[in-house]
Design a protein around this motif. Sequence first.
Motif, PDB file in Angstrom:
ATOM      1  N   ALA A  48       8.402  10.609  -2.653  1.00 30.00           N
ATOM      2  CA  ALA A  48       7.226  11.429  -2.351  1.00 30.00           C
ATOM      3  C   ALA A  48       7.593  12.846  -1.929  1.00 30.00           C
ATOM      4  O   ALA A  48       6.901  13.806  -2.283  1.00 30.00           O
ATOM      5  CB  ALA A  48       6.401  10.758  -1.253  1.00 30.00           C
ATOM      6  N   PHE A  49       8.682  12.978  -1.179  1.00 31.10           N
ATOM      7  CA  PHE A  49       9.018  14.284  -0.614  1.00 31.10           C
ATOM      8  C   PHE A  49      10.190  14.951  -1.319  1.00 31.10           C
ATOM      9  O   PHE A  49      10.703  15.967  -0.862  1.00 31.10           O
ATOM     10  CB  PHE A  49       9.294  14.141   0.883  1.00 31.10           C
ATOM     11  N   GLY A  50      10.619  14.358  -2.440  1.00 30.06           N
ATOM     12  CA  GLY A  50      11.660  14.984  -3.245  1.00 30.06           C
ATOM     13  C   GLY A  50      13.017  15.033  -2.575  1.00 30.06           C
ATOM     14  O   GLY A  50      13.816  15.937  -2.831  1.00 30.06           O
ATOM     15  N   TRP A  51      13.292  14.047  -1.721  1.00 33.86           N
ATOM     16  CA  TRP A  51      14.568  14.016  -1.016  1.00 33.86           C
ATOM     17  C   TRP A  51      15.667  13.488  -1.940  1.00 33.86           C
ATOM     18  O   TRP A  51      15.415  12.733  -2.891  1.00 33.86           O
ATOM     19  CB  TRP A  51      14.516  13.105   0.208  1.00 33.86           C
ATOM     20  N   THR A  52      16.898  13.848  -1.637  1.00 33.20           N
ATOM     21  CA  THR A  52      18.033  13.198  -2.268  1.00 33.20           C
ATOM     22  C   THR A  52      18.382  11.960  -1.469  1.00 33.20           C
ATOM     23  O   THR A  52      17.978  11.808  -0.307  1.00 33.20           O
ATOM     24  CB  THR A  52      19.245  14.144  -2.313  1.00 33.20           C
ATOM     25  N   ALA A  53      19.138  11.069  -2.082  1.00 34.67           N
ATOM     26  CA  ALA A  53      19.546   9.866  -1.373  1.00 34.67           C
ATOM     27  C   ALA A  53      20.411  10.240  -0.189  1.00 34.67           C
ATOM     28  O   ALA A  53      21.231  11.158  -0.267  1.00 34.67           O
ATOM     29  CB  ALA A  53      20.317   8.940  -2.320  1.00 34.67           C
ATOM     30  N   LEU A  86       0.860  -1.172   0.000  1.00 32.27           N
ATOM     31  CA  LEU A  86       0.000   0.000   0.000  1.00 32.27           C
ATOM     32  C   LEU A  86       0.900   1.226   0.000  1.00 32.27           C
ATOM     33  O   LEU A  86       1.674   1.449   0.942  1.00 32.27           O
ATOM     34  CB  LEU A  86      -0.902   0.000   1.237  1.00 32.27           C
ATOM     35  N   ILE A  87       0.806   2.011  -1.068  1.00 34.15           N
ATOM     36  CA  ILE A  87       1.560   3.256  -1.210  1.00 34.15           C
ATOM     37  C   ILE A  87       0.558   4.291  -1.692  1.00 34.15           C
ATOM     38  O   ILE A  87       0.090   4.234  -2.836  1.00 34.15           O
ATOM     39  CB  ILE A  87       2.715   3.118  -2.216  1.00 34.15           C
ATOM     40  N   ASP A  88       0.178   5.217  -0.822  1.00 37.12           N
ATOM     41  CA  ASP A  88      -0.937   6.107  -1.133  1.00 37.12           C
ATOM     42  C   ASP A  88      -0.634   7.518  -0.652  1.00 37.12           C
ATOM     43  O   ASP A  88      -0.164   7.709   0.477  1.00 37.12           O
ATOM     44  CB  ASP A  88      -2.216   5.593  -0.468  1.00 37.12           C
ATOM     45  N   ARG A  89      -0.900   8.489  -1.499  1.00 37.21           N
ATOM     46  CA  ARG A  89      -0.828   9.895  -1.097  1.00 37.21           C
ATOM     47  C   ARG A  89      -2.221  10.317  -0.686  1.00 37.21           C
ATOM     48  O   ARG A  89      -3.022  10.802  -1.492  1.00 37.21           O
ATOM     49  CB  ARG A  89      -0.304  10.758  -2.247  1.00 37.21           C
ATOM     50  N   ALA A  90      -2.556  10.100   0.576  1.00 30.89           N
ATOM     51  CA  ALA A  90      -3.901  10.382   1.057  1.00 30.89           C
ATOM     52  C   ALA A  90      -4.228  11.861   0.942  1.00 30.89           C
ATOM     53  O   ALA A  90      -5.380  12.256   0.762  1.00 30.89           O
ATOM     54  CB  ALA A  90      -4.037   9.937   2.521  1.00 30.89           C
ATOM     55  N   ASP A  91      -3.219  12.705   1.053  1.00 28.01           N
ATOM     56  CA  ASP A  91      -3.374  14.151   0.957  1.00 28.01           C
ATOM     57  C   ASP A  91      -1.994  14.693   0.610  1.00 28.01           C
ATOM     58  O   ASP A  91      -0.984  14.004   0.760  1.00 28.01           O
ATOM     59  CB  ASP A  91      -3.877  14.721   2.293  1.00 28.01           C
ATOM     60  N   GLU A  92      -1.925  15.911   0.136  1.00 30.01           N
ATOM     61  CA  GLU A  92      -0.628  16.522  -0.136  1.00 30.01           C
ATOM     62  C   GLU A  92       0.185  16.552   1.157  1.00 30.01           C
ATOM     63  O   GLU A  92      -0.285  17.025   2.199  1.00 30.01           O
ATOM     64  CB  GLU A  92      -0.808  17.937  -0.664  1.00 30.01           C
ATOM     65  N   GLY A  93       1.398  15.999   1.092  1.00 26.05           N
ATOM     66  CA  GLY A  93       2.237  15.961   2.278  1.00 26.05           C
ATOM     67  C   GLY A  93       1.965  14.814   3.207  1.00 26.05           C
ATOM     68  O   GLY A  93       2.586  14.725   4.273  1.00 26.05           O
ATOM     69  N   VAL A  94       1.033  13.919   2.844  1.00 26.81           N
ATOM     70  CA  VAL A  94       0.699  12.750   3.667  1.00 26.81           C
ATOM     71  C   VAL A  94       0.944  11.496   2.832  1.00 26.81           C
ATOM     72  O   VAL A  94       0.336  11.318   1.777  1.00 26.81           O
ATOM     73  CB  VAL A  94      -0.760  12.787   4.148  1.00 26.81           C
TER      74      VAL A  94
END
Length: 382
Positions: free
Chosen positions: A371-376, A338-346
Amino acid sequence: MTRAALTTDSADVVVVGSGIVGLGAAFAAVRRGLSVIVVDRADAPVGATIRNFGHLCIGAQTGEARRYADASRDLWLRLSRDAGFWLRESGTLVAARHADEIAVLERAAADGGIRMLEADELRRLAPLRADGLVGGAHIETDLQTDPRTAAAAIVRHLASLGVEFRFRTAVTAVTRGRVDTTRGAITAGAVVVAVNHDVDQLLPEVAERVGVVRCALDMMRAAVTFRHPLSAPLLTGWSLVRYGRFAEGEATAALRERLHAERPDLAALDLNQMYTQLPDGTLIIGDSHATSTVPAPFQPEAAFAAFLAEAEALFDMPAPRVLERWQGVYAKASQDFLIDRADEGVLVLAATTGIGMTTGLGLAEENLTTAFGWTAAMEGTP
């Protein structure tokens, strides 16, 4: 609690749930220098993360699950070193008692990472009875840990890195930028919901959309007398019809048909006959599977009797002495994750099959990064 005792504060990342996926999310965030709060209604990890075999079954996965499992393997090795808990690069043994099981193993071994074993070599690695044993295999990449001690050690390690744990605190609502709890609201730059099957209580619309239910397992731990220790987790033919790398194809279909025809009683339990031996010498034995929205808490003695009978038939040992019985529960759905963007930022994450310990750290690492645009995260960070 009075209203004055409630608090309002903030963190870059708020993680709901302290199981392995939640711990993986916290680890991913703190390694990037972010402030992290983990909220859990219990006072420690008490769910699927501590109720399993401690078997990190990496080499039996395929596709997306294998990608998460490979990433998890590196993270498990790092955490065991830094957090100081027991983990061994044992691989996994498979005991074959029929030619059709050998056929399934040989087909999988052709892709690499699995070494076929003659019966005599397998018996040097596992204290098995010679009767009926025709050979087996060693899955080379797998790991083993003690889930009860590992989860607690990871919590302590993350706390030492600055992660704040708020146990005995229930989350009542999650929205963009905010997590409401029974001890006050938390402002969040990002929220990760990792509550496994309990997603249907916090975010029922998400659970209903993907069809999350619960799978209940019967398991036990026993004192055993072996002529020598079990050197790795041990799978059987019943395991081969479950795991992705083995579960498809004509050879597996024939194996499944034979097992179900010969032992409909074990098929009715949806058996995965497998074993892990802990550092104290005790043996974890299991397991059965029963799916329901809300599984009954009552555990049939027939399952435990079958576990013991099959263990005595497989291992060269006197009758085990049962120390503990328990019910494991994990989320199950039509897809493995289960991989879900329930809301922006969630971000909502769960392993919706029985491989959460194998894949959970990698599931969190990869999906938070995306999801959060992080770098490795760089090596050498905490």
